[in-house]
Structure formats: structure tokens, C-alpha cells
Design a protein around this motif. Structure first.
Motif, PDB file in Angstrom:
ATOM      1  N   ASP A  60       0.865  -1.346  -0.048  1.00 13.92           N
ATOM      2  CA  ASP A  60       0.009   0.113   0.030  1.00 13.92           C
ATOM      3  C   ASP A  60       0.758   1.297   0.187  1.00 13.92           C
ATOM      4  N   ALA A  61       1.943   1.329   0.920  1.00 15.34           N
ATOM      5  CA  ALA A  61       2.909   2.454   0.719  1.00 15.34           C
ATOM      6  C   ALA A  61       3.535   2.457  -0.644  1.00 15.34           C
ATOM      7  N   TYR A  62       3.836   1.392  -1.497  1.00 12.65           N
ATOM      8  CA  TYR A  62       4.311   1.589  -2.411  1.00 12.65           C
ATOM      9  C   TYR A  62       3.188   2.026  -3.703  1.00 12.65           C
ATOM     10  N   LEU A  63       2.136   1.544  -3.574  1.00 13.51           N
ATOM     11  CA  LEU A  63       0.964   2.167  -4.202  1.00 13.51           C
ATOM     12  C   LEU A  63       0.935   3.754  -4.166  1.00 13.51           C
ATOM     13  N   ALA A  64       0.678   4.175  -2.684  1.00 14.10           N
ATOM     14  CA  ALA A  64       0.800   5.657  -2.393  1.00 14.10           C
ATOM     15  C   ALA A  64       2.094   6.389  -3.299  1.00 14.10           C
ATOM     16  N   ARG A  65       3.037   5.795  -3.093  1.00 17.81           N
ATOM     17  CA  ARG A  65       4.171   6.233  -3.829  1.00 17.81           C
ATOM     18  C   ARG A  65       4.195   6.430  -5.100  1.00 17.81           C
ATOM     19  N   SER A  66       3.387   5.595  -5.831  1.00 16.26           N
ATOM     20  CA  SER A  66       3.154   5.355  -7.198  1.00 16.26           C
ATOM     21  C   SER A  66       2.568   6.833  -7.941  1.00 16.26           C
ATOM     22  N   ARG A  67       1.617   7.211  -6.761  1.00 16.75           N
ATOM     23  CA  ARG A  67       0.936   8.333  -7.070  1.00 16.75           C
ATOM     24  C   ARG A  67       1.501   9.822  -7.034  1.00 16.75           C
ATOM     25  N   ASP A  68       2.508   9.787  -6.447  1.00 16.85           N
ATOM     26  CA  ASP A  68       3.265  11.001  -6.323  1.00 16.85           C
ATOM     27  C   ASP A  68       3.854  11.455  -7.585  1.00 16.85           C
ATOM     28  N   PRO A  69       3.675  12.658  -7.995  1.00 16.27           N
ATOM     29  CA  PRO A  69       4.184  13.339  -9.058  1.00 16.27           C
ATOM     30  C   PRO A  69       5.758  13.279  -9.445  1.00 16.27           C
ATOM     31  N   SER A  70       6.545  13.199  -8.432  1.00 18.24           N
ATOM     32  CA  SER A  70       7.671  12.864  -8.701  1.00 18.24           C
ATOM     33  C   SER A  70       8.361  11.345  -8.748  1.00 18.24           C
ATOM     34  N   GLU A  71       7.305  10.803  -9.052  1.00 15.17           N
ATOM     35  CA  GLU A  71       7.619   9.108  -9.209  1.00 15.17           C
ATOM     36  C   GLU A  71       6.937   8.622 -10.495  1.00 15.17           C
ATOM     37  N   ARG A  72       7.586   7.589 -10.983  1.00 14.34           N
ATOM     38  CA  ARG A  72       6.713   6.933 -11.999  1.00 14.34           C
ATOM     39  C   ARG A  72       7.161   5.525 -11.662  1.00 14.34           C
ATOM     40  N   CYS A  73       5.990   4.519 -11.340  1.00 15.68           N
ATOM     41  CA  CYS A  73       6.224   3.386 -11.104  1.00 15.68           C
ATOM     42  C   CYS A  73       5.762   2.356 -11.906  1.00 15.68           C
ATOM     43  N   PHE A  74       6.369   1.457 -12.526  1.00 18.76           N
ATOM     44  CA  PHE A  74       6.043   0.517 -13.671  1.00 18.76           C
ATOM     45  C   PHE A  74       5.976  -0.769 -13.275  1.00 18.76           C
ATOM     46  N   LEU A  75       5.063  -1.540 -13.436  1.00 16.24           N
ATOM     47  CA  LEU A  75       5.040  -3.194 -13.391  1.00 16.24           C
ATOM     48  C   LEU A  75       5.306  -3.620 -14.944  1.00 16.24           C
ATOM     49  N   VAL A  76       6.387  -4.513 -14.855  1.00 12.71           N
ATOM     50  CA  VAL A  76       6.686  -5.124 -16.138  1.00 12.71           C
ATOM     51  C   VAL A  76       6.006  -6.423 -16.277  1.00 12.71           C
ATOM     52  N   CYS A  77       5.039  -6.463 -17.339  1.00 10.61           N
ATOM     53  CA  CYS A  77       4.083  -7.766 -17.433  1.00 10.61           C
ATOM     54  C   CYS A  77       4.223  -8.516 -18.809  1.00 10.61           C
ATOM     55  N   GLY A  78       4.084  -9.572 -18.714  1.00 11.13           N
ATOM     56  CA  GLY A  78       4.132 -10.510 -19.894  1.00 11.13           C
ATOM     57  C   GLY A  78       3.095 -10.305 -20.892  1.00 11.13           C
ATOM     58  N   ARG A  79       3.300 -10.237 -22.118  1.00 13.03           N
ATOM     59  CA  ARG A  79       2.301  -9.945 -23.009  1.00 13.03           C
ATOM     60  C   ARG A  79       1.437 -11.126 -23.051  1.00 13.03           C
ATOM     61  N   ASP A  80       1.967 -12.204 -23.145  1.00 13.33           N
ATOM     62  CA  ASP A  80       1.200 -13.534 -23.331  1.00 13.33           C
ATOM     63  C   ASP A  80       0.239 -13.778 -22.314  1.00 13.33           C
TER      64      ASP A  80
END
Length: 179
Positions: free
Chosen positions: A50-70
Motif C-alpha cells: 500500500d505504501a508502494y501504491l501511494a508512492r506510485s501516485r506521487d508526481p515525482s515518481e513513475r512506478c512501472f510493473l513489467v508484465c508478460g504480453r502472453d
């Protein structure tokens, strides 16, 4: 392109983390503990996620999950943090793979997508990665992407409760060669 994808490659795509990822993310982080430590301590509890999710919403952060296309499976994580715009246009890069996907080149493809996004969409000029000296796989990942070694800082970042030495690696927009 998968729905809500930020960038898409041949085998993976990037998207932002969401609450519905909590259980899978935590399970993968726990299963990847031996791969991650002592280099990184990924969120392994609901509170940490949940703290990571909150961080991902901060304008000075960009959080990405790498996901398999298949299969849309979570492959790993990339974070651009402390994004500075204006005259600096720089950010720090953090990342880790999840054990089931490690060693398959998926994070290398994901890094290319992150750099594409950073340089073309966010309009950054520089991306820095700070890597602990013994983390050879991580250094190889950034080297192959075009990062260059810039120096060494003792006791640079506190990870897992200890101050750890780090090597500085960086790439600028001019150095980047899209693949």
C-alpha cells in the motif's frame, strides 16, 4: 496493445501498479527474496505494498510493473524516482525482477521500454542507477542498455537496515540507442 499499457514491447509491456496486484505482487516478492537480497527489499506485506501504491501516485515518481504480453504475469518492477524537471531533467532508476521471470531477458526488454518512456514522454535528459558493487547481474543489465559507470560512493544508500556502498551508472538521452 494490452489495456492500460504505458509502453509495449515484443514480449512485455509496462503498466502502473494497482490495488488488484496486491496478492500476486506480495506472493512474488516473498518467493523472490533469495534473488533480491541483499540488493533490494521489495514490498512483502499488504502495508508495504500500500505504501508502494501511494508512492506510485506521487508526481515525482513513475512506478512501472513489467508484465508478460502472453499471460499478463508480473515479471518485475521499474521505478523512476525523485524526478526533477526544469534545467535538470533527471531521475533515479530502481528495479527488480521476480524469480519466475529472472534470466529470460524480460527485464532487459522492460528497461528499454522504461528508457523510451523516460526520454520520449517524460522528456528526461538523464537517468541514474545506483548499484551495489557485488550485484553483477544488475550492472550487466544497465551496461547492455547503454549506461556508463560514473563513480563509487561508500555507504551511499540504506538498504535492509545497513548503509551500503554503491556504484553510479547513468545514461543520457544522447547516449541512448533505441532498440
Amino acid at each position: 496493445m494490452p489495456s492500460r499499457a504505458i509502453e509495449t514491447g515484443r514480449r512485455v509491456y509496462l503498466r502502473t501498479p494497482r490495488e488488484s496486484d496486491r496478492a500476486e505482487f506480495i506472493q512474488l516478492a516473498r518467493a523472490s527474496r533469495d534473488l533480491h537480497r541483499p540488493w533490494v527489499y521489495a514490498p512483502e506485506t499488504a502495508r508495504q505494498f500500500d505504501a508502494y501504491l501511494a508512492r506510485s501516485r506521487d508526481p515525482s515518481e513513475r512506478c512501472f510493473l513489467v508484465c508478460g504480453r502472453d499471460d499478463d504475469a508480473l515479471v518485475g518492477v521499474y521505478n523512476l524516482s525523485q524526478i526533477a524537471l526544469g534545467f535538470f531533467r533527471s531521475a533515479y532508476l530502481g528495479y527488480y525482477a521476480f524469480a519466475p521471470a529472472a534470466g529470460q531477458g524480460l527485464m532487459a526488454e522492460g528497461l528499454e521500454l522504461v528508457l523510451r518512456h523516460a526520454f520520449r514522454k517524460v522528456k528526461l535528459h538523464r537517468v541514474e542507477a545506483n548499484i551495489q558493487p557485488g550485484n553483477d547481474r544488475s550492472k550487466l543489465l544497465v551496461q547492455r542498455a547503454g549506461f556508463e559507470y560514473e563513480g563509487y560512493s561508500p555507504r551511499y544508500l540504506k538498504i535492509g537496515g545497513r548503509w551500503r556502498d554503491h556504484e553510479h551508472w547513468a545514461i543520457t538521452r544522447e547516449m541512448w540507442r533505441p532498440r
